[in-house]
Scaffold this active site. Structure first.
Site, PDB file in Angstrom:
ATOM      1  N   ASN A 133      15.654 125.551  97.958  1.00 50.66           N
ATOM      2  CA  ASN A 133      16.440 126.058  96.834  1.00 50.66           C
ATOM      3  C   ASN A 133      15.534 126.788  95.848  1.00 50.66           C
ATOM      4  OD1 ASN A 133      18.779 124.255  97.682  1.00 50.66           O
ATOM      5  ND2 ASN A 133      17.161 122.789  97.279  1.00 50.66           N
ATOM      6  N   THR A 134      16.051 127.875  95.292  1.00 51.52           N
ATOM      7  CA  THR A 134      15.252 128.669  94.360  1.00 51.52           C
ATOM      8  C   THR A 134      16.146 129.639  93.614  1.00 51.52           C
ATOM      9  OG1 THR A 134      13.182 128.606  95.630  1.00 51.52           O
ATOM     10  CG2 THR A 134      13.487 130.478  94.202  1.00 51.52           C
ATOM     11  N   THR A 135      15.896 129.816  92.326  1.00 49.10           N
ATOM     12  CA  THR A 135      16.519 130.881  91.547  1.00 49.10           C
ATOM     13  C   THR A 135      15.418 131.810  91.067  1.00 49.10           C
ATOM     14  OG1 THR A 135      18.394 129.511  90.847  1.00 49.10           O
ATOM     15  CG2 THR A 135      17.861 131.421  89.487  1.00 49.10           C
TER      16      THR A 135
END
Length: 322
Positions: free
Chosen positions: A243-245
């Site tokens: 997960n990453t923004t």
């Protein structure tokens, strides 16, 4: 759209050498206009993934502040001055896209490698393999294609570029939903700020009224739930990885290095309002803040500018899930 669970990967899945890949345009569902002369944005994708990359190009170069958080950051460069920022899917393998942007900029400079001719490119990646059964990833050729597609004053939004395979609400893969990349532009007198973000979070996307807009969809209930409810039920379950923004903020405001770094942290911190939870141990959240150093703050302190830019950042998050 709700994704099917992805419990494991089979061996021998196709990757780049196995397919006749050709970079394709990645226009998304539209674009957000912005007025920052000298700032160009391009996107490209491999539909076979699907996966893609997004490039922000500032030919004159721009001072940069970087704020990286979470336990799974995938980043290259991280320079305090950049000519381009490259976001890509493909996790660590997608870092090759930034190398392609660098190679393209070298060619554009006639292969000049004097100290003052060097072109600085920083990159960051999202893990977008969870929603597909192949290992296709952005590479140098896709990075070059995104840079070649760059246009001034328009930021593509929706499922495009680095956000084409992005998802949110991955408390469980079976409850994740597609997101994309969003952008917003604000003008406050002579002050201008563009914020764009690729949302690939373990958390859900939350609206200004508290409504959960994307992610953690429970089909049996026909509704989305806040992750805190599921965390209480899954206290002994293994963490969902990948997960990453990724966020880029571009402004024309001239600030000291110290103040600019603090504004970058302020804006990045504010994004927890629109993504909950944020900066977890399985997130690799990165914000690059760039300034063209054109105007001074007048009658507004850096913290006040940060507050305004934070609202633009929330608008960018919401733009990514429209």
């Amino acid at each position: 759209m709700t994704l099917a669970p992805v419990s494991s990967f089979s061996t021998g899945v196709p990757s780049n050498p196995d397919l006749p890949l050709t970079p394709q345009p990645s226009p998304g569902r539209g674009s957000v206009p912005f007025d920052l002369p000298g700032v160009y944005v391009g996107t490209a994708e491999y539909a076979e993934g699907p996966t893609g990359c997004t490039v922000v190009h500032v030919p004159a170069g721009a001072r940069t502040a970087v704020d990286a958080r979470g336990g799974a950051v995938g980043m290259s460069g991280g320079y305090d001055f950049n000519h381009a920022i490259c976001f890509a899917g493909g996790s660590v393998y997608g870092l090759a896209a930034a190398a392609g942007v660098s190679e393209e900029l070298l060619a554009r400079r006639g292969n000049q490698v004097r100290w003052d001719e060097l072109q600085l490119v920083s990159g960051a990646v999202i893990y977008d393999f969870s929603a597909r059964d192949n290992a296709v990833h952005p590479d140098a050729e896709l990075g070059r294609a995104a840079l070649r597609a760059a246009r001034e004053g328009e930021f593509p939004v929706g499922r495009c570029g680095a956000g084409i395979g992005a998802t949110a609400g991955k408390i469980d893969f079976g409850r994740a939903e597609y997101t994309g990349q969003g952008a917003a532009f604000g003008v406050f007198g002579s002050v201008k700020v563009l914020v764009a973000t690729v949302i690939n979070s373990v958390g859900v996307v939350v609206g200004r009224d508290g409504e959960i807009l994307r992610g953690n969809y429970h089909s049996g209930e026909g509704a989305r739930r806040h992750p805190s409810v599921d965390y209480a039920e899954l206290a002994d379950a293994p963490a969902v990885m990948g997960n990453t923004t990724l966020t880029v903020m571009v402004t024309n405001v001239s600030l000291t290095d110290r103040d600019f770094a603090q504004v970058a942290r302020q804006v990045h911190s504010s994004m927890h309002r629109g993504i909950q939870p944020f900066h977890t141990s399985t997130d690799g959240d990165v914000l690059f803040a760039l300034t063209t150093d054109e105007v001074e703050l007048e009658g507004l302190k850096p913290a006040g500018f940060g507050a305004l830019a934070s609202e633009v950042a929330w608008d960018a998050i919401l733009s990514g899930v429209e």
